[in-house]
Write a protein that holds these residues in place. Sequence first.
Motif, short mmCIF file in Angstrom:
data_model
loop_
_atom_site.label_atom_id
_atom_site.label_comp_id
_atom_site.label_asym_id
_atom_site.label_seq_id
_atom_site.Cartn_x
_atom_site.Cartn_y
_atom_site.Cartn_z
N LYS A 114 0.67 -1.10 0.07
CA LYS A 114 -0.12 0.21 -0.07
C LYS A 114 0.84 1.31 -0.09
O LYS A 114 0.49 2.26 0.36
N VAL A 115 1.97 1.37 -0.56
CA VAL A 115 2.75 2.39 -0.82
C VAL A 115 2.39 3.20 -2.10
O VAL A 115 2.33 2.58 -2.99
N PRO A 116 1.82 4.54 -2.12
CA PRO A 116 1.46 5.21 -3.09
C PRO A 116 2.52 4.96 -4.49
O PRO A 116 3.56 5.22 -4.23
N PHE A 117 1.85 4.78 -5.61
CA PHE A 117 2.90 4.35 -6.38
C PHE A 117 3.93 5.84 -6.86
O PHE A 117 4.98 5.15 -7.07
N GLU A 118 3.46 6.83 -7.02
CA GLU A 118 3.90 7.73 -7.41
C GLU A 118 5.47 8.06 -6.24
O GLU A 118 6.37 8.56 -6.70
N LYS A 119 5.14 7.81 -5.04
CA LYS A 119 6.07 7.97 -3.89
C LYS A 119 7.11 6.80 -4.13
O LYS A 119 8.30 6.97 -3.61
N ALA A 120 6.49 5.60 -4.13
CA ALA A 120 7.64 4.68 -4.33
C ALA A 120 8.30 4.69 -5.51
O ALA A 120 9.56 4.43 -5.53
N PHE A 121 7.77 5.26 -6.75
CA PHE A 121 8.56 5.57 -7.72
C PHE A 121 9.49 6.48 -7.55
O PHE A 121 10.75 6.62 -8.21
N GLY A 122 9.31 7.48 -6.79
CA GLY A 122 9.96 8.60 -6.61
C GLY A 122 11.25 8.06 -5.75
O GLY A 122 12.52 8.52 -5.85
N THR A 123 11.12 7.26 -4.65
CA THR A 123 12.24 6.51 -3.89
C THR A 123 13.03 5.85 -4.79
O THR A 123 14.57 5.95 -4.67
N ILE A 124 12.62 5.00 -5.81
CA ILE A 124 13.31 4.43 -6.84
C ILE A 124 14.21 5.37 -7.75
O ILE A 124 15.51 4.92 -7.98
N VAL A 125 13.77 6.59 -8.02
CA VAL A 125 14.37 7.43 -8.93
C VAL A 125 15.51 8.01 -7.78
O VAL A 125 16.82 8.24 -8.36
N ALA A 126 15.21 8.13 -6.68
CA ALA A 126 16.30 8.57 -5.58
C ALA A 126 17.31 7.52 -5.51
O ALA A 126 18.63 7.97 -5.57
N GLU A 127 17.00 6.42 -5.69
CA GLU A 127 18.06 5.44 -5.68
C GLU A 127 19.13 5.39 -6.86
O GLU A 127 20.30 5.30 -6.70
N ARG A 128 18.34 5.49 -7.99
CA ARG A 128 19.15 5.72 -9.16
C ARG A 128 20.10 6.70 -9.33
O ARG A 128 21.09 6.69 -9.85
N ILE A 129 19.56 7.88 -8.58
CA ILE A 129 20.54 9.11 -8.46
C ILE A 129 21.63 8.78 -7.57
O ILE A 129 22.99 9.09 -7.90
N ALA A 130 21.40 8.02 -6.54
CA ALA A 130 22.75 7.54 -5.58
C ALA A 130 23.47 6.68 -6.35
O ALA A 130 24.68 6.80 -6.40
N ASP A 131 22.86 5.65 -7.15
CA ASP A 131 23.84 4.67 -8.03
C ASP A 131 24.50 5.33 -9.01
O ASP A 131 25.40 4.93 -9.64
N LEU A 132 23.73 6.48 -9.71
CA LEU A 132 24.26 7.04 -10.68
C LEU A 132 25.73 7.76 -10.28
O LEU A 132 26.76 7.65 -10.94
N PHE A 133 25.56 8.22 -9.14
CA PHE A 133 26.90 8.84 -8.75
C PHE A 133 27.90 7.94 -8.42
O PHE A 133 28.99 8.32 -8.67
N ILE A 134 27.53 6.83 -7.86
CA ILE A 134 28.70 5.75 -7.59
C ILE A 134 29.13 5.47 -8.96
O ILE A 134 30.55 5.12 -9.15
N SER A 135 28.17 5.14 -9.94
CA SER A 135 28.71 4.64 -11.25
C SER A 135 29.64 5.60 -12.10
O SER A 135 30.80 5.31 -12.61
N VAL A 136 29.45 6.95 -11.66
CA VAL A 136 30.22 8.22 -12.45
C VAL A 136 31.72 7.91 -11.55
O VAL A 136 32.60 8.24 -12.43
N CYS A 137 31.43 7.74 -10.50
CA CYS A 137 32.71 7.71 -9.60
C CYS A 137 33.81 6.37 -10.19
O CYS A 137 34.90 6.69 -10.24
N ILE A 138 32.96 5.32 -10.46
CA ILE A 138 33.73 4.16 -10.99
C ILE A 138 34.16 4.57 -12.38
O ILE A 138 35.54 4.38 -12.77
N LEU A 139 33.36 5.18 -13.34
CA LEU A 139 33.72 5.71 -14.39
C LEU A 139 35.29 6.54 -14.69
O LEU A 139 35.98 6.20 -15.42
N PHE A 140 35.05 7.53 -13.74
CA PHE A 140 36.23 8.56 -13.73
C PHE A 140 37.32 7.81 -13.25
O PHE A 140 38.44 8.07 -13.56
N ALA A 141 37.31 6.86 -12.28
CA ALA A 141 38.34 5.88 -11.77
C ALA A 141 38.83 5.17 -12.92
O ALA A 141 40.19 4.96 -13.09
N ALA A 142 38.13 4.58 -13.64
CA ALA A 142 38.38 3.91 -14.66
C ALA A 142 39.39 4.62 -15.85
O ALA A 142 40.11 4.23 -16.69
#
Length: 321
Positions: A114-142
């Motif tokens: 019963k988590v509202p869809f748009e709020k659940a989806f928003g947290t997934i987007v927030a996750e992706r932002i955090a993941d994007l930051f780590i992936s960019v760090c790995i990219l720059f390291a590489a």
Amino acid sequence: MKKKLSKIIQIVLPLALGLFLIWYTYNKFSPDQLKQLKENFLKADYLYIWISMLFGALSHFSRAYRWNYLLEPMGYRARLPNSFMAVSIGYLLNFAIPRSGEVSRALVINKYDKVPFEKAFGTIVAERIADLFISVCILFAALFLQFDTLWGLMDTHNINPEKLAVFGAAGIIMVLLFWIYLKRTRSALGQKIRNFINGLKEGMLSILSMKKKWAFIAHTIFIWTMYVLMFYICIFAFPETQTITFSQTLSLFVVGSFTIAFTNGGFGTYPFLIAEAILLYGVDYTVGTSFGWIVWLSQTSVIVFLGIISFLVLPLYNKSN
């Protein structure tokens, strides 16, 4: 009709590209090379492959556990089994339509916890932002560690960084213009879109108001450590690849990540580009192809197995709902 056609194209085109690359790659091999490919698969040390698959499953679990840190500030909590199964189903659906898994995750948690869809989806987007930051760090390291190799690979495949930058800038401008339009429009559709975006915004900003920030950061680092290790451990499956250093592995990981991000889970493209990249480190093309396929198949097996099991178990676990 146009919407349906667009969805079909989204599914068919990446799969067609993957099939073409598989045909193109193996059409170049002589009978002796095809025989060597088979021998490479037989001689691989599959203990390392199983360890790699375990790392993949652990990253799924950690991602599911981390999700609740974003839901709690909004007053919601998903049961861990539901979170895990939603994550597993999401990964599986991404093979059919890229990025559809994020939508399915939000739908599952909306239906069963019963988590509202748009709020659940928003947290997934927030996750992706955090993941994007780590992936960019790995990219720059590489890039820092293996700049010449990655630049050479881009040059070999006629990938122009300037064009990529132009496309990126154009995309940002289009998003800004659309946001200005939404701010000013008074249409019913515009208001619905604004309300939906506000829900997304609340979910995304939950990353700033969560109480367990350090636990969230620890899980994020753990997830990406598992991603890198599940690739790195496979290096030891072949005698010919064991000489590859960790920094070289990092550049190969980046190449593989791009194929997964922009295609249906890297189908066809992943082994092809990994073989091309690993060739720059002096590894025979047939060995590189075998390595690419084994890494991709092991990762895909984890996703398919957990996804199918989750599809079957999810309604049984939530039978009371």
